[in-house]
Design a protein around this motif. Structure first.
Motif, PDB file in Angstrom:
ATOM      1  N   SER A   3      99.793 -43.765  76.582  1.00  0.00           N
ATOM      2  CA  SER A   3      99.264 -43.077  77.757  1.00  0.00           C
ATOM      3  C   SER A   3      98.418 -41.928  77.249  1.00  0.00           C
ATOM      4  O   SER A   3      98.926 -41.035  76.576  1.00  0.00           O
ATOM      5  N   ALA A   4      97.135 -41.961  77.529  1.00  0.00           N
ATOM      6  CA  ALA A   4      96.229 -40.916  77.051  1.00  0.00           C
ATOM      7  C   ALA A   4      94.890 -41.099  77.745  1.00  0.00           C
ATOM      8  O   ALA A   4      94.737 -41.990  78.569  1.00  0.00           O
ATOM      9  N   ASP A   5      93.920 -40.262  77.375  1.00  0.00           N
ATOM     10  CA  ASP A   5      92.601 -40.454  77.961  1.00  0.00           C
ATOM     11  C   ASP A   5      91.964 -41.696  77.334  1.00  0.00           C
ATOM     12  O   ASP A   5      92.473 -42.271  76.376  1.00  0.00           O
ATOM     13  N   GLU A   6      90.849 -42.119  77.901  1.00  0.00           N
ATOM     14  CA  GLU A   6      90.248 -43.389  77.495  1.00  0.00           C
ATOM     15  C   GLU A   6      89.824 -43.399  76.028  1.00  0.00           C
ATOM     16  O   GLU A   6      89.976 -44.404  75.336  1.00  0.00           O
ATOM     17  N   VAL A   7      89.318 -42.294  75.528  1.00  0.00           N
ATOM     18  CA  VAL A   7      88.903 -42.223  74.124  1.00  0.00           C
ATOM     19  C   VAL A   7      90.091 -42.490  73.202  1.00  0.00           C
ATOM     20  O   VAL A   7      90.001 -43.267  72.251  1.00  0.00           O
ATOM     21  N   ILE A   8      91.223 -41.859  73.506  1.00  0.00           N
ATOM     22  CA  ILE A   8      92.411 -42.017  72.659  1.00  0.00           C
ATOM     23  C   ILE A   8      92.971 -43.434  72.743  1.00  0.00           C
ATOM     24  O   ILE A   8      93.307 -44.034  71.723  1.00  0.00           O
ATOM     25  N   GLY A 168      86.839 -28.268  85.792  1.00  0.00           N
ATOM     26  CA  GLY A 168      86.768 -28.551  87.216  1.00  0.00           C
ATOM     27  C   GLY A 168      86.697 -30.020  87.582  1.00  0.00           C
ATOM     28  O   GLY A 168      86.673 -30.369  88.751  1.00  0.00           O
ATOM     29  N   VAL A 169      86.671 -30.905  86.604  1.00  0.00           N
ATOM     30  CA  VAL A 169      86.559 -32.337  86.856  1.00  0.00           C
ATOM     31  C   VAL A 169      87.890 -33.006  86.524  1.00  0.00           C
ATOM     32  O   VAL A 169      88.502 -32.711  85.494  1.00  0.00           O
ATOM     33  N   ARG A 170      88.341 -33.900  87.425  1.00  0.00           N
ATOM     34  CA  ARG A 170      89.601 -34.598  87.191  1.00  0.00           C
ATOM     35  C   ARG A 170      89.580 -35.316  85.851  1.00  0.00           C
ATOM     36  O   ARG A 170      88.623 -36.005  85.519  1.00  0.00           O
ATOM     37  N   LYS A 171      90.607 -35.101  85.065  1.00  0.00           N
ATOM     38  CA  LYS A 171      90.743 -35.759  83.764  1.00  0.00           C
ATOM     39  C   LYS A 171      91.405 -37.113  84.011  1.00  0.00           C
ATOM     40  O   LYS A 171      92.555 -37.189  84.420  1.00  0.00           O
ATOM     41  N   THR A 172      90.664 -38.183  83.802  1.00  0.00           N
ATOM     42  CA  THR A 172      91.192 -39.520  84.014  1.00  0.00           C
ATOM     43  C   THR A 172      91.990 -39.946  82.789  1.00  0.00           C
ATOM     44  O   THR A 172      91.542 -39.798  81.655  1.00  0.00           O
ATOM     45  N   MET A 173      93.177 -40.452  83.042  1.00  0.00           N
ATOM     46  CA  MET A 173      94.066 -40.939  81.991  1.00  0.00           C
ATOM     47  C   MET A 173      94.294 -42.429  82.232  1.00  0.00           C
ATOM     48  O   MET A 173      94.078 -42.931  83.331  1.00  0.00           O
ATOM     49  N   PHE A 174      94.751 -43.117  81.201  1.00  0.00           N
ATOM     50  CA  PHE A 174      95.024 -44.545  81.311  1.00  0.00           C
ATOM     51  C   PHE A 174      96.384 -44.843  80.709  1.00  0.00           C
ATOM     52  O   PHE A 174      96.762 -44.258  79.694  1.00  0.00           O
ATOM     53  N   PHE A 175      97.101 -45.736  81.332  1.00  0.00           N
ATOM     54  CA  PHE A 175      98.332 -46.269  80.770  1.00  0.00           C
ATOM     55  C   PHE A 175      98.007 -47.706  80.406  1.00  0.00           C
ATOM     56  O   PHE A 175      97.634 -48.500  81.267  1.00  0.00           O
TER      57      PHE A 175
END
Length: 180
Positions: A3-8, A168-175
């Motif tokens: 579970s992390a941001d898309e880059v990770i 100020g921008v939502r940080k999108t994460m991915f599981f």
């Protein structure tokens, strides 16, 4: 699973492929919003609640059977034994909802049986577990699938949660769950 941001998560997938010499197949891919509690939200949470841990021997198989991302019953039970979890029971003592935490302290696998939904039980079990994590000094956070519109909207309205933003921008994460 990661579970992390898309880059990770993309870097993790590439690293696994490089290390194992074969490609990884993504078998679960959920875009999630990550919510966390500020210090003042944690302080407000810490009054007026009691925590009832999950009885692993009694509840472990039921929880595993209803956890869509569970790996095995044994792993689910060990997770319940090693990390804080809480549950709610009906007047006859039957398990009707629960929340468990993961290795990073996040609240996950929050679930209320369908016939008991809409009564605030999910919020109660979530806040009880958040309290337990906060008392342990953990940073309290959770992932909510974007497709789970009811819980996502409730989290957005809640005074206990703040949606993670960067500049100020939502940080999108991915599981994502991988299969090699």
């Amino acid at each position: 699973m990661v579970s992390a941001d898309e880059v990770i998560v993309d870097a993790f997938r590439s690293l696994i492929a490089e290390l194992l010499g074969r490609s990884c197949k993504v078998i679960v891919d959920h875009e999630v919003g990550m919510f966390y509690m500020t210090a003042s939200q944690r302080e407000e949470l810490l009054s007026g609640y009691t925590v009832e841990p999950v009885d692993v021997d009694r509840d472990g198989d039921t929880i595993h059977a209803l956890w869509k991302n569970g790996i095995s019953a044994e792993i689910t039970k060990e997770r319940l034994r090693r990390f804080p979890s809480t549950c709610v029971r009906d007047s006859s003592g039957q398990l009707v909802g629960w929340a468990m935490s993961g290795r990073f302290g996040q609240i996950s696998n929050e679930f209320v049986l369908p016939e008991h939904r809409g009564k605030g039980l999910g919020k109660a079990v979530e806040l009880a577990l958040a309290k337990a994590l906060a008392w342990k000094g953990r940073r309290v956070f959770k992932y909510v699938e974007m497709t789970n519109e009811v819980v996502f909207a409730s989290s957005m309205r809640s005074p206990h949660w703040t949606l993670w933003r960067e500049d100020g921008v939502r940080k999108t994460m991915f599981f994502r769950k991988f299969e090699v």
